[in-house]
Design a protein around this motif. Structure first.
Motif, mmCIF file in Angstrom:
data_model
loop_
_atom_site.group_PDB
_atom_site.id
_atom_site.type_symbol
_atom_site.label_atom_id
_atom_site.label_comp_id
_atom_site.label_asym_id
_atom_site.label_seq_id
_atom_site.Cartn_x
_atom_site.Cartn_y
_atom_site.Cartn_z
ATOM 1 N N GLU A 51 -0.809 -4.965 1.709
ATOM 2 C CA GLU A 51 -1.480 -6.622 1.722
ATOM 3 C C GLU A 51 -2.301 -6.074 2.177
ATOM 4 N N GLY A 52 -4.038 -5.812 2.256
ATOM 5 C CA GLY A 52 -4.752 -5.815 2.723
ATOM 6 C C GLY A 52 -5.367 -4.919 3.261
ATOM 7 N N HIS A 53 -6.384 -4.596 3.927
ATOM 8 C CA HIS A 53 -7.315 -3.245 3.968
ATOM 9 C C HIS A 53 -7.526 -2.422 4.555
ATOM 10 N N GLU A 54 -8.005 -1.045 4.909
ATOM 11 C CA GLU A 54 -8.087 -0.878 6.103
ATOM 12 C C GLU A 54 -8.787 -0.995 7.172
ATOM 13 N N ALA A 55 -10.262 -1.390 6.386
ATOM 14 C CA ALA A 55 -11.260 -2.263 7.205
ATOM 15 C C ALA A 55 -10.702 -3.716 8.054
ATOM 16 N N GLY A 56 -10.693 -4.533 9.387
ATOM 17 C CA GLY A 56 -10.932 -5.654 9.043
ATOM 18 C C GLY A 56 -9.809 -6.539 9.633
ATOM 19 N N ALA A 57 -9.250 -7.202 9.005
ATOM 20 C CA ALA A 57 -8.395 -8.290 9.467
ATOM 21 C C ALA A 57 -7.002 -6.987 9.739
ATOM 22 N N PRO A 58 -6.085 -6.689 9.906
ATOM 23 C CA PRO A 58 -5.108 -6.502 10.161
ATOM 24 C C PRO A 58 -3.980 -6.265 8.805
ATOM 25 N N ALA A 59 -3.602 -5.091 8.408
ATOM 26 C CA ALA A 59 -3.203 -4.954 6.969
ATOM 27 C C ALA A 59 -1.588 -5.457 7.453
ATOM 28 N N ILE A 60 -1.148 -5.030 6.155
ATOM 29 C CA ILE A 60 0.427 -5.461 6.563
ATOM 30 C C ILE A 60 0.350 -3.847 5.739
ATOM 31 N N PRO A 61 1.677 -2.850 6.898
ATOM 32 C CA PRO A 61 1.785 -2.104 6.807
ATOM 33 C C PRO A 61 3.490 -1.932 6.081
ATOM 34 N N ALA A 62 3.600 -0.819 4.967
ATOM 35 C CA ALA A 62 4.766 -0.460 4.804
ATOM 36 C C ALA A 62 6.050 0.054 5.970
ATOM 37 N N GLU A 94 10.729 -1.194 12.122
ATOM 38 C CA GLU A 94 12.099 -2.587 12.710
ATOM 39 C C GLU A 94 11.265 -3.743 13.377
ATOM 40 N N ARG A 95 9.927 -3.815 13.819
ATOM 41 C CA ARG A 95 9.203 -5.374 14.539
ATOM 42 C C ARG A 95 7.572 -4.837 14.676
ATOM 43 N N THR A 96 6.314 -5.706 14.755
ATOM 44 C CA THR A 96 5.516 -5.295 14.684
ATOM 45 C C THR A 96 4.743 -6.843 15.243
ATOM 46 N N ARG A 97 3.721 -6.322 16.148
ATOM 47 C CA ARG A 97 2.589 -7.484 16.956
ATOM 48 C C ARG A 97 2.094 -6.740 16.742
ATOM 49 N N VAL A 98 0.649 -8.116 16.547
ATOM 50 C CA VAL A 98 -0.771 -7.147 16.805
ATOM 51 C C VAL A 98 -1.688 -7.246 18.168
ATOM 52 N N ARG A 99 -2.371 -7.077 18.625
ATOM 53 C CA ARG A 99 -2.450 -6.686 19.723
ATOM 54 C C ARG A 99 -3.961 -7.437 20.220
ATOM 55 N N ALA A 100 -4.572 -8.225 20.556
ATOM 56 C CA ALA A 100 -5.986 -9.217 20.811
ATOM 57 C C ALA A 100 -7.082 -8.479 20.005
ATOM 58 N N ASP A 101 -7.226 -7.132 20.007
ATOM 59 C CA ASP A 101 -8.181 -6.376 18.991
ATOM 60 C C ASP A 101 -7.868 -6.007 17.905
ATOM 61 N N GLY A 102 -7.027 -5.979 17.932
ATOM 62 C CA GLY A 102 -6.125 -6.049 15.847
ATOM 63 C C GLY A 102 -5.722 -5.067 15.448
ATOM 64 N N ILE A 104 -2.640 -3.035 15.362
ATOM 65 C CA ILE A 104 -1.126 -3.209 15.008
ATOM 66 C C ILE A 104 0.094 -2.506 16.385
ATOM 67 N N ILE A 105 1.116 -2.873 17.063
ATOM 68 C CA ILE A 105 2.168 -1.627 17.378
ATOM 69 C C ILE A 105 3.064 -2.379 16.695
ATOM 70 N N ALA A 106 4.030 -0.742 16.468
ATOM 71 C CA ALA A 106 5.150 -1.259 16.553
ATOM 72 C C ALA A 106 6.606 -0.168 16.760
ATOM 73 N N ASP A 107 7.494 -1.252 16.862
ATOM 74 C CA ASP A 107 8.703 -0.386 17.744
ATOM 75 C C ASP A 107 9.279 0.045 16.524
ATOM 76 N N VAL A 108 9.952 1.621 16.123
ATOM 77 C CA VAL A 108 10.080 2.311 15.331
ATOM 78 C C VAL A 108 11.315 2.553 15.467
ATOM 79 N N ARG A 109 12.154 3.051 14.834
ATOM 80 C CA ARG A 109 13.483 3.785 14.670
ATOM 81 C C ARG A 109 13.281 5.511 14.226
ATOM 82 N N TRP A 110 12.880 6.094 14.700
ATOM 83 C CA TRP A 110 13.020 7.465 14.600
ATOM 84 C C TRP A 110 13.661 8.236 13.461
ATOM 85 N N LEU A 111 13.523 8.432 11.794
ATOM 86 C CA LEU A 111 14.316 9.141 10.887
ATOM 87 C C LEU A 111 15.132 10.041 10.831
#
Length: 196
Positions: A51-62, A94-102, A104-111
């Protein structure tokens, strides 16, 4: 299992392990990300935009994506930074957070990476198909059933890139852990690619 922190670059396309993708970088958050990754040698995550776009506001990633490593960079004709990335490991967000500059930082589990397994007889046609695609694209290979064209994982990933699939279909194939199941999904789709 411990989680790793990974910055994300949501895109409208899917990157597969061993695949290559060219990106044009112009947003400050991604210019800073590329600069940091270039200095440290670390990668970043590419996820399909849900959901969202590549540029602009942070998009919702898979929730599933692929680690991208920068392998080349250059200035594009329009003065932007162009980079080429190569797909490495798959991950689950597993979870994400958005920094002030937009960014997205994720906590990931390597498959887990799957072992190299040969293409099964029922999927041999896919090796032939991939060889023909690579021939038309001018990509050298060892021949059908030899080298990487004998590996179920390699054949599945490359066909998932080259066949005319929708982004959601590519995402589904990325999420499959079993390379033989991925090849079976592709075999099932082959009739859809035949001209009427």
């Amino acid at each position: 299992m411990a989680l790793s922190e990974l910055p994300l670059f949501p895109l409208s396309s899917v990157l597969f392990p061993g695949g290559s993708l060219g990106l044009r970088i112009f947003e400050p958050r991604y210019l800073e990300l590329v600069k940091r990754c270039g200095r440290s040698g670390e990668g970043f995550g590419i996820c399909l935009i849900l959901e969202g776009h590549e540029a602009g506001a942070p998009a919702i990633p898979a929730a599933h994506g692929t680690e991208a490593a920068i392998v080349d960079f250059a200035m594009t004709d329009d003065g932007l930074l162009g980079i080429t990335v190569e797909g490495r490991r798959r991950f689950h967000v597993e979870r994400t957070r958005v920094r002030a500059d937009g960014l997205i930082i994720a906590d990931v589990r390597w498959l887990p990476e799957t072992a190299v397994e040969p293409v099964r007889a029922e999927h041999a046609l896919l090796g032939v198909l991939l060889a023909r695609i690579l021939d038309k694209a001018g990509v050298e290979h060892d021949g059908v059933g030899k080298g990487r064209l004998a590996e179920a994982g390699f054949v599945g990933w490359r066909l998932a890139e080259w066949l005319p699939l929708s982004p959601s279909e590519r995402q589904w194939l990325l999420q499959l852990d079993d390379p033989h199941e991925r090849l079976q999904q592709l075999v099932d789709r082959l009739p859809d690619f035949q001209p009427d």
